[in-house]
Design a protein around this motif. Sequence first.
Motif, mmCIF file in Angstrom:
data_model
loop_
_atom_site.group_PDB
_atom_site.id
_atom_site.type_symbol
_atom_site.label_atom_id
_atom_site.label_comp_id
_atom_site.label_asym_id
_atom_site.label_seq_id
_atom_site.Cartn_x
_atom_site.Cartn_y
_atom_site.Cartn_z
ATOM 1 N N ALA A 1 66.611 30.078 30.645
ATOM 2 C CA ALA A 1 66.785 30.704 31.960
ATOM 3 C C ALA A 1 68.198 30.476 32.480
ATOM 4 C CB ALA A 1 65.768 30.148 32.948
ATOM 5 N N MET A 2 68.763 31.510 33.101
ATOM 6 C CA MET A 2 70.079 31.428 33.705
ATOM 7 C C MET A 2 69.972 30.848 35.111
ATOM 8 S SD MET A 2 72.855 32.514 32.172
ATOM 9 C CE MET A 2 73.807 33.080 33.562
ATOM 10 N N ALA A 3 70.909 29.952 35.466
ATOM 11 C CA ALA A 3 71.027 29.451 36.836
ATOM 12 C C ALA A 3 72.365 29.915 37.386
ATOM 13 C CB ALA A 3 70.941 27.928 36.861
ATOM 14 N N LEU A 4 72.419 30.252 38.666
ATOM 15 C CA LEU A 4 73.625 30.793 39.255
ATOM 16 C C LEU A 4 74.455 29.693 39.899
ATOM 17 C CD1 LEU A 4 72.241 34.045 40.885
ATOM 18 C CD2 LEU A 4 73.103 33.672 38.570
ATOM 19 N N PHE A 5 75.793 29.847 39.833
ATOM 20 C CA PHE A 5 76.706 28.853 40.374
ATOM 21 C C PHE A 5 76.531 28.719 41.884
ATOM 22 C CE2 PHE A 5 79.172 30.528 36.691
ATOM 23 C CZ PHE A 5 79.050 29.389 35.932
ATOM 24 N N GLY A 6 76.555 27.469 42.361
ATOM 25 C CA GLY A 6 76.529 27.223 43.785
ATOM 26 C C GLY A 6 75.166 27.340 44.420
ATOM 27 N N GLU A 7 74.172 27.819 43.677
ATOM 28 C CA GLU A 7 72.828 27.915 44.232
ATOM 29 C C GLU A 7 72.178 26.532 44.264
ATOM 30 O OE1 GLU A 7 71.096 30.534 45.460
ATOM 31 O OE2 GLU A 7 72.865 31.799 45.283
ATOM 32 N N LYS A 8 71.374 26.291 45.280
ATOM 33 C CA LYS A 8 70.698 25.004 45.431
ATOM 34 C C LYS A 8 69.266 25.141 44.938
ATOM 35 C CE LYS A 8 69.882 21.392 48.890
ATOM 36 N NZ LYS A 8 70.018 21.039 50.320
ATOM 37 N N TYR A 9 68.927 24.385 43.932
ATOM 38 C CA TYR A 9 67.581 24.436 43.362
ATOM 39 C C TYR A 9 66.896 23.083 43.532
ATOM 40 C CZ TYR A 9 69.406 28.591 40.989
ATOM 41 O OH TYR A 9 69.976 29.801 40.708
ATOM 42 N N GLY A 10 65.588 23.118 43.737
ATOM 43 C CA GLY A 10 64.831 21.886 43.841
ATOM 44 C C GLY A 10 64.413 21.386 42.470
ATOM 45 N N ASP A 11 63.612 20.327 42.461
ATOM 46 C CA ASP A 11 63.121 19.799 41.188
ATOM 47 C C ASP A 11 62.246 20.820 40.483
ATOM 48 O OD1 ASP A 11 64.439 17.417 41.625
ATOM 49 O OD2 ASP A 11 62.747 16.509 42.663
ATOM 50 N N GLN A 12 61.389 21.524 41.265
ATOM 51 C CA GLN A 12 60.569 22.600 40.726
ATOM 52 C C GLN A 12 61.295 23.918 40.983
ATOM 53 O OE1 GLN A 12 57.171 22.916 39.306
ATOM 54 N NE2 GLN A 12 57.733 20.862 38.651
ATOM 55 N N VAL A 13 61.484 24.717 39.940
ATOM 56 C CA VAL A 13 62.205 25.973 40.073
ATOM 57 C C VAL A 13 61.298 27.125 39.657
ATOM 58 C CG1 VAL A 13 64.465 24.944 39.739
ATOM 59 C CG2 VAL A 13 63.184 25.763 37.758
ATOM 60 N N ARG A 14 61.603 28.302 40.168
ATOM 61 C CA ARG A 14 60.845 29.512 39.841
ATOM 62 C C ARG A 14 61.674 30.331 38.857
ATOM 63 N NH1 ARG A 14 60.221 34.735 42.473
ATOM 64 N NH2 ARG A 14 58.098 35.529 42.245
ATOM 65 N N VAL A 15 61.106 30.629 37.720
ATOM 66 C CA VAL A 15 61.794 31.383 36.674
ATOM 67 C C VAL A 15 61.174 32.774 36.597
ATOM 68 C CG1 VAL A 15 62.349 31.509 34.220
ATOM 69 C CG2 VAL A 15 62.351 29.292 35.395
ATOM 70 N N VAL A 16 62.007 33.800 36.763
ATOM 71 C CA VAL A 16 61.554 35.192 36.693
ATOM 72 C C VAL A 16 62.005 35.785 35.365
ATOM 73 C CG1 VAL A 16 61.747 37.494 37.712
ATOM 74 C CG2 VAL A 16 61.572 35.477 39.189
ATOM 75 N N SER A 17 61.059 36.374 34.634
ATOM 76 C CA SER A 17 61.354 36.928 33.312
ATOM 77 C C SER A 17 61.001 38.408 33.271
ATOM 78 C CB SER A 17 60.563 36.197 32.223
ATOM 79 O OG SER A 17 60.845 34.811 32.242
ATOM 80 N N VAL A 18 61.869 39.184 32.625
ATOM 81 C CA VAL A 18 61.583 40.589 32.332
ATOM 82 C C VAL A 18 61.191 40.622 30.868
ATOM 83 C CG1 VAL A 18 62.455 42.957 32.319
ATOM 84 C CG2 VAL A 18 63.244 41.326 34.060
ATOM 85 N N GLY A 19 59.892 40.640 30.595
ATOM 86 C CA GLY A 19 59.426 40.468 29.225
ATOM 87 C C GLY A 19 59.921 39.138 28.693
ATOM 88 N N ASP A 20 60.386 39.134 27.452
ATOM 89 C CA ASP A 20 61.038 37.958 26.879
ATOM 90 C C ASP A 20 62.534 38.183 26.773
ATOM 91 O OD1 ASP A 20 58.682 36.513 26.535
ATOM 92 O OD2 ASP A 20 58.227 37.572 24.661
ATOM 93 N N TRP A 21 63.033 39.174 27.528
ATOM 94 C CA TRP A 21 64.439 39.585 27.381
ATOM 95 C C TRP A 21 65.350 38.905 28.394
ATOM 96 C CZ3 TRP A 21 67.196 43.705 30.289
ATOM 97 C CH2 TRP A 21 68.448 43.984 29.731
ATOM 98 N N ALA A 22 65.153 39.142 29.686
ATOM 99 C CA ALA A 22 66.001 38.553 30.730
ATOM 100 C C ALA A 22 65.226 37.469 31.455
ATOM 101 C CB ALA A 22 66.439 39.636 31.716
ATOM 102 N N ARG A 23 65.855 36.305 31.633
ATOM 103 C CA ARG A 23 65.161 35.181 32.266
ATOM 104 C C ARG A 23 66.150 34.445 33.164
ATOM 105 N NH1 ARG A 23 62.951 33.263 28.042
ATOM 106 N NH2 ARG A 23 60.823 33.960 28.440
#
Length: 901
Positions: free
Chosen positions: A664-686
């Motif tokens: 999964a890709m994470a974006l620069f400067g974004e604040k994420y907690g210990d638990q994160v939500r991962v959105v996937s388009v099929g098995d292609w983009a995550r």
Amino acid sequence: MSTADIRARFLAHFEAAGHAAVPSASLLLDDPNLLFVNAGMVPFKPYFLGQETPPYARATSVQKCIRTPDIEDVGKTTRHGTFFEMCGNFSFGDYFKEGAIELAWDLVTKSLDDGGFGLDETRLWPSILHGDDEALELWMKVTGLPAERIVKLGPRENYWSMGVPGPGGPCSEILYDRGPSYGPDGEFATTQRIAMPTELEDRYLEIWNLVFMQDELSAVRSKEDFDIAGQLPKRNIDTGMGLERVAFLLQGRENMYEIDVMFPVIEKAEQLSGKRYGANQADDVRFRVVADHIRSSMMLINDGVTPGNEGRGYVLRRLARRVVRSMRLLGYEDPCLPELMPISRDKMGETYTDLLTNWERISTVAYAEEDAFRATLKSGTSIFDLAAGEVKAAMKSGGAPVFSGDKAFQLHDTYGFPIDLTLEMAAEQGLQVDEEGFRRLMTEQRERAKADAKAKKGSHRNTGAYREIADGMGRSVEFTGYDTVVDEGTVRGIVLGGGVVAAAKEGDDVELVLDRTPFYAEGGGQLADQGVIQLANGAVLEVRDVQSPISGLIVHKVKVLSGEVAAGVAAEAKVDTDRRLAISRSHTATHMVHKAFREALGETATQAGSENSPGRFRFDFSATGSVPASVMADVESRVNAVVLDDLAVHAELMTQREAVASGAMALFGEKYGDQVRVVSVGDWARELCGGTHAQSSGRLGVIKLLGESSIGSGVRRVEALVGTDAYQFLAREHVLVAQLAETLKARPEDLPARVNDLVEKLRAAEKEIEKIRLSQLLAGGAALAAGAADVGGVKVVAHRVEGAGAGDVRTLALDVRGRLPGDAPGVAVIIGVADGKVSVVAAVNDTGRARGLSANTLVRAVAPYVDGRGGGKDDVAQGGGSDASRIDEALAAVTATVAAG
């Protein structure tokens, strides 16, 4: 002991004492008061300010930091570095002074075998704020040291605040005595001091600062001038131990530049330059600048900064260019970043593994910046040579051999030309540089920047009303919008005019908090939902915006359309479904376009921002140049193929580590907690994402890329349409194509060739028309020359031409001059008028110039009559004006000037 081992021991010590180990945040946080994270406590500021409730009572971290105010001092001392790592432990209303002192003293003094640093207690000197008797007694109790071994310093050294109203408190430092070879002996602790004497700073090295956050400050005028309003309701601990400082002590090195993660860069620079570190002070400073700035530049690029001319980008640009300049001064003029940065990557990558995975992007950005600077050095050298030539010309008339401070500042500020290079080049040409003037202008610029920053800084955002509601609820607002667009909840708070109110009436604009809501608050590039909230008492509210001012709270900005709003009333929240679906399609399309660009351009094409609106989105990403049309076409084709594949879009919760492992890709400067939500388009983009999305890629219908453009150095922007908006755009395009095909009597697929053919024919016709027009213009030249007036033996042509611009006027004047007899003085002055503008050209032949006639004099004589000005050389001069009413007088002035000459 390796730097990695020191870091691990620090974290293990505090984890064993019940602290939550918090990963380092990005160097870039959304804080209006800071350009970069500059201290270990910055990610915890919302907890210290009471804006958010901490999820733990005590925490520990090793935080990446950047500080650049002292950039000119880098390499000159043992203490100044731009990038550094701050080891810290934090207590949020838990333990206080005694606990902080015990934990710190235990770690630095316990043996290596027991997991400590094993520092000699006889070399350690605690310091306190003079007058903090409680801290004095605690240090004596914990350490067994006598009072005379504890240094008393003033607030300049040992009182901490954020520089604005808010929390503050006294500090205690742990100082390490490096011995008499680093500073004079003498009484050290027994006398109260305002600040640490400069001559002792290298000897008594501060390695740890313990902040006892206990005061509420109402005003802060300076480090030593502030007002204390009272005590904080909860006392906190914030400490910072400099990793690099402890590393060079434990590794037996002289300074931070020689530790295991930095010195290999100096060794490589030695090989490249042929110079030896330790041979002379000037070169040593350059070696240290290289080691420090290489690491800082790499870490900034890794966290998403790209070189630019302002803000964070300017800091990065300056750091990278100082590396190149320092290597040049060391005698190495070839590209150096490709040689040096991989050394730093290999050492820092042992801890920050994302340096390795992001290396393609990091190196592409860094090396492109060096190439750009090398080009700047060439152009800057040309500009310097011109300015130096002006100084030398002035010297012939008695001027001083001084290169002005404003010229040096212009080279530095406008062209990124380093002052030391200007000094070097000036010396080579026997010139001095007004360094005092340059420094004055630099100081003025810094003061303007400080004043601007101070004006923007102010107090921290007042979140008291939101905090009051959140504390009253005792939990976060439940967001239900992933599963529904209609939900029931209860009004838990109303904010009006910055304060909590009991009720609101029809016509009021208020902020409303429900205990649960399907409305999405703006974030992650996705615009907020809109819609309606209906209360059980009949009141109707229009939701115009939704924000999350503090963590865990969703605030609806509403207009009360009818009825009255009061806390405790049941509510039904209805999201505008059409808007939500359109925005969700845009958000999913953004993920898909991001993935497709990374496939087409490589891993360097990383998202740098986005906005997801209904039916339209923009996507910003890192790129060193424009995107070819072929790549744009490939990306558009790729994402629309995925649309046809109708891949399922799904979300799942996992830990950050699991998310990264899944790709999964994470974006620069974004604040994420210990638990994160991962959105996937099929098995292609995550990607890590908290936004709402379409249920499948097929729901997007069609994606149309409108184009791409630059929005800053190293950042491109793509704008696109999706769904119905894209279809409507394509439908309009189809109508236009059909109309063109009908007009040109061509098939749609033949239109590009047909239009190109027409354009070529038009250009050819325009060229032919221009030839004819020029021929007609010059045809009159012979007649004008033949009819030249004789003014005192000078052949004079003074003529007006309607509809002639500057180019035509010059062409005709030169043609007429060439047709005048060469054995007699000749003058041609042509005045043209086109589009309300007057153009004047004077031309004098060789015989005329020998007689003393000057085209420059003639133009200057004519210019006042046409409300203009001009000049040039004796043979040809030109000018222009805006008043055509006195051209006849101007032509008469030509004859008068020749007659008088």
